[in-house]
Scaffold this motif. Sequence first.
Motif, mmCIF file in Angstrom:
data_model
loop_
_atom_site.group_PDB
_atom_site.id
_atom_site.type_symbol
_atom_site.label_atom_id
_atom_site.label_comp_id
_atom_site.label_asym_id
_atom_site.label_seq_id
_atom_site.Cartn_x
_atom_site.Cartn_y
_atom_site.Cartn_z
ATOM 1 N N TYR A 52 0.816 -1.216 0.000
ATOM 2 C CA TYR A 52 0.000 0.000 0.000
ATOM 3 C C TYR A 52 0.849 1.265 0.000
ATOM 4 N N VAL A 53 1.990 1.227 0.684
ATOM 5 C CA VAL A 53 2.870 2.402 0.723
ATOM 6 C C VAL A 53 3.459 2.679 -0.656
ATOM 7 N N ILE A 54 3.883 1.634 -1.363
ATOM 8 C CA ILE A 54 4.402 1.806 -2.730
ATOM 9 C C ILE A 54 3.344 2.480 -3.597
ATOM 10 N N ASN A 55 2.105 1.984 -3.494
ATOM 11 C CA ASN A 55 0.979 2.557 -4.240
ATOM 12 C C ASN A 55 0.763 4.024 -3.858
ATOM 13 N N ASP A 56 0.731 4.294 -2.565
ATOM 14 C CA ASP A 56 0.434 5.637 -2.074
ATOM 15 C C ASP A 56 1.509 6.646 -2.477
ATOM 16 N N VAL A 57 2.768 6.229 -2.447
ATOM 17 C CA VAL A 57 3.873 7.115 -2.853
ATOM 18 C C VAL A 57 3.735 7.479 -4.333
ATOM 19 N N ILE A 58 3.426 6.475 -5.172
ATOM 20 C CA ILE A 58 3.252 6.733 -6.610
ATOM 21 C C ILE A 58 2.089 7.702 -6.841
ATOM 22 N N CYS A 59 0.970 7.491 -6.130
ATOM 23 C CA CYS A 59 -0.200 8.371 -6.273
ATOM 24 C C CYS A 59 0.146 9.804 -5.904
ATOM 25 N N ARG A 60 0.805 9.994 -4.771
ATOM 26 C CA ARG A 60 1.135 11.354 -4.306
ATOM 27 C C ARG A 60 2.133 12.032 -5.248
ATOM 28 N N TYR A 61 3.088 11.254 -5.738
ATOM 29 C CA TYR A 61 4.045 11.831 -6.697
ATOM 30 C C TYR A 61 3.321 12.289 -7.964
ATOM 31 N N LYS A 62 2.370 11.471 -8.431
ATOM 32 C CA LYS A 62 1.613 11.831 -9.635
ATOM 33 C C LYS A 62 0.734 13.062 -9.395
ATOM 34 N N ILE A 63 0.235 13.224 -8.169
ATOM 35 C CA ILE A 63 -0.543 14.424 -7.829
ATOM 36 C C ILE A 63 0.359 15.661 -7.918
ATOM 37 N N ILE A 64 1.577 15.529 -7.397
ATOM 38 C CA ILE A 64 2.551 16.623 -7.491
ATOM 39 C C ILE A 64 2.835 16.966 -8.955
ATOM 40 N N LYS A 65 2.813 15.944 -9.814
ATOM 41 C CA LYS A 65 3.077 16.147 -11.248
ATOM 42 C C LYS A 65 1.843 16.640 -12.014
ATOM 43 N N GLY A 66 0.750 16.889 -11.276
ATOM 44 C CA GLY A 66 -0.418 17.494 -11.911
ATOM 45 C C GLY A 66 -1.578 16.569 -12.215
ATOM 46 N N TYR A 67 -1.509 15.311 -11.740
ATOM 47 C CA TYR A 67 -2.592 14.350 -12.002
ATOM 48 C C TYR A 67 -3.563 14.286 -10.822
ATOM 49 N N LYS A 68 -4.693 13.622 -11.070
ATOM 50 C CA LYS A 68 -5.652 13.276 -10.018
ATOM 51 C C LYS A 68 -5.474 11.782 -9.741
ATOM 52 N N SER A 69 -5.075 11.454 -8.522
ATOM 53 C CA SER A 69 -4.791 10.048 -8.211
ATOM 54 C C SER A 69 -5.128 9.759 -6.751
ATOM 55 N N PHE A 70 -5.660 8.573 -6.503
ATOM 56 C CA PHE A 70 -6.060 8.192 -5.145
ATOM 57 C C PHE A 70 -5.657 6.749 -4.862
ATOM 58 N N PHE A 71 -5.635 6.423 -3.571
ATOM 59 C CA PHE A 71 -5.449 5.032 -3.156
ATOM 60 C C PHE A 71 -6.832 4.398 -3.028
ATOM 61 N N TYR A 72 -7.031 3.254 -3.690
ATOM 62 C CA TYR A 72 -8.314 2.541 -3.638
ATOM 63 C C TYR A 72 -8.146 1.235 -2.869
ATOM 64 N N ILE A 73 -9.160 0.884 -2.099
ATOM 65 C CA ILE A 73 -9.110 -0.372 -1.343
ATOM 66 C C ILE A 73 -10.372 -1.185 -1.624
ATOM 67 N N GLY A 74 -10.221 -2.500 -1.663
ATOM 68 C CA GLY A 74 -11.346 -3.408 -1.862
ATOM 69 C C GLY A 74 -11.108 -4.684 -1.075
ATOM 70 N N TRP A 75 -12.090 -5.566 -1.096
ATOM 71 C CA TRP A 75 -12.007 -6.797 -0.302
ATOM 72 C C TRP A 75 -12.350 -8.010 -1.169
ATOM 73 N N ASP A 76 -11.418 -8.921 -1.257
ATOM 74 C CA ASP A 76 -11.610 -10.186 -1.982
ATOM 75 C C ASP A 76 -12.318 -11.137 -1.016
ATOM 76 N N ALA A 77 -13.616 -10.912 -0.805
ATOM 77 C CA ALA A 77 -14.311 -11.408 0.383
ATOM 78 C C ALA A 77 -14.855 -12.833 0.304
ATOM 79 N N PHE A 78 -14.955 -13.395 -0.898
ATOM 80 C CA PHE A 78 -15.426 -14.775 -1.022
ATOM 81 C C PHE A 78 -14.251 -15.739 -0.826
ATOM 82 N N GLY A 79 -14.575 -17.019 -0.605
ATOM 83 C CA GLY A 79 -13.505 -18.005 -0.586
ATOM 84 C C GLY A 79 -13.515 -18.923 0.620
ATOM 85 N N LEU A 80 -12.595 -19.852 0.592
ATOM 86 C CA LEU A 80 -12.523 -20.944 1.551
ATOM 87 C C LEU A 80 -12.240 -20.543 2.998
ATOM 88 N N PRO A 81 -11.328 -19.592 3.268
ATOM 89 C CA PRO A 81 -11.030 -19.267 4.670
ATOM 90 C C PRO A 81 -12.261 -18.893 5.489
#
Length: 624
Positions: A52-81
């Motif tokens: 998540y930190v790698i993602n967040d650093v890239i997003c913030r750097y891109k914002i500094i470079k003039g883009y609109k960027s955010f960190f998104y989170i989701g849940w892979d909620a189905f499955g055996l566990p």
Amino acid sequence: MIFNLKYIEKYGKKIQKYNIKKIINSDRKNYRCISMFPYPSGTLHIGHFRNYVINDVICRYKIIKGYKSFFYIGWDAFGLPAEKASIENNIIPNKWIKSNIKKMKKQIKKMNLFIHNYTINTSKYSFYKYSQKFFSIFLKKKYIYKKKGLVNWDDKDKTVLADEQVINGRGWRSKSKISKKNITMYFINVKKIKYTLYKEINNSNLPKKTLNSQINWIGKENYYYIKIKKKKVFFKNKLFFFISKVIFFPLKKKNNNKFLIRYTNKKEKIYVEYKDCERIHFCEDIEYLKKNKKINKKFIRYNKKKLIFFIKKNFLIKKKKIFKIKDWSISRQRYWGTPIPTINCKNCGTFICKKPKKLPKNLKIKKINPIYKFKKYYINCKKCKNLCNREFDTLDTFFDSSWYFLNYFSKNPIISQKKLDTYIGGSEHSILHLLYVKIFFTILKKLKITKFSNPFKKIIVHGMVLNKTIKKKKTFYEKMSKSKKNGVDPSKIINIYGSDSLRMYILFMGKIQDDIKWDEKKIIGCYRFLKKIWFFYTKININKFNKKNNYSIKKILFFYKKKKFNNIVSELMILFKKIKQFNSLKILKNFLIFLNPIAPMLSNIIWVICGFEKIFGFIYNNSL
């Protein structure tokens, strides 16, 4: 001013909320950067935090470079566990998942990521109805088919596994030995797209290690074959041989070069068995061999030379390259998953539901799938009026995760035509997941649903975080995970050192692609560095600095562009030592902007309280 972590985190968050609103309302161009979403198992560890930190650093750097960027989170909620937890703790899977998501959201909140409010949960109907639509489209266009056949059966998890999910004869999750079982399944017809798949993977933008692993899954192997009445029987070099539906057994030295050949009428199959060897591969029945008098109905022992002589004498041997990849089995014999939107009638066969039902979420799991006893799954066939049932099996969770990222940016992912700019994930999970994504989107492109077979412009595969594990009084480093009980909760570290210190330390530990060894004692170095920055900036009068810039920013910009975050931290430390002698307001400003993607809480609050906001305006409007 005192270096108070609680104060910095509290007011840093307030400034960040303001920053997020300002970016949301801006007309900047979007930069879509996504981390592979987690399974809500209960707690996140430092390995997740690195992603998540790698993602967040890239997003913030891109914002500094003039883009609109955010960190998104989701849940892979189905499955055996969730099913396992349901049985062990006598709890409904849905409640267990909700409880875990609540805990993990608290952890994520502490990480202070530049997060967007919108989240994905694969166990919600608003999400999985699109998995059902994709399934229906694939089935209609014959990219999915149903058949009865021998499959990989995980007896511990009581479910089927695709060939790619069997590692060295064991289940990828359970680690238990895999056997073969004959059941009816749904498959994605990978063989139909194998040539396109192989060609495009060879030309893809995957990191070398991941690319080589995928080529190994799909790639071609040399086989020999004999023709019997226009049908081909394959065997792999002189130490592998197969006939009929079962076949492909490795010849081992332990067998004293003897083969055990057996002919049986059971289910009309011919078996070629080597003593103490496991079955590996299957092909079609060859009727001619049943009538062949040279293959005895009793057990016949041939030594290696005699068997090869028998083949050479009676058949012409030819050579051919065959793809290793098999069709992807997507049915799973469990309750907690995306319902397969089909109806099974004994008289009329299988047909697609026009209005797929939602999964009942309040069923408890015991030893068998609770859906079997769920009355609403039994209905009358519209054609013959006889009693039939909705499909009891659910979809493999890899089916959901093959397209989920489209849902972040489009209300209807089926018509989405936008690629992700960057996709980030760990080295261990990336190989299989990215292979299934590639299969999925190759089919979407064939069906002209998307214009691309690769939904990512760039893929970043980061190394694992290793931590000490003690077994039999011996200490060694292993991948940090819940199952190994060596996971470290980032929230506890943040409570002591703050989120910025942990972010900086994780990035400073090594290159993105490298595995790193966790050592909590070393985080103090980053904590002290940030403390020095705080005291320096809060004590200076920025009005006394001149506006000249006598320091080149090209080096740090280059490191940001190449994602060399460990080098950026080193360069910031070097620059900070010289910052006083430059006597430059621009360098003071640029230092904070460069620091922001790595330590956002500290740099945000310094920017405001030290007066940079009044002179230079909004921090993210100061493009470098």
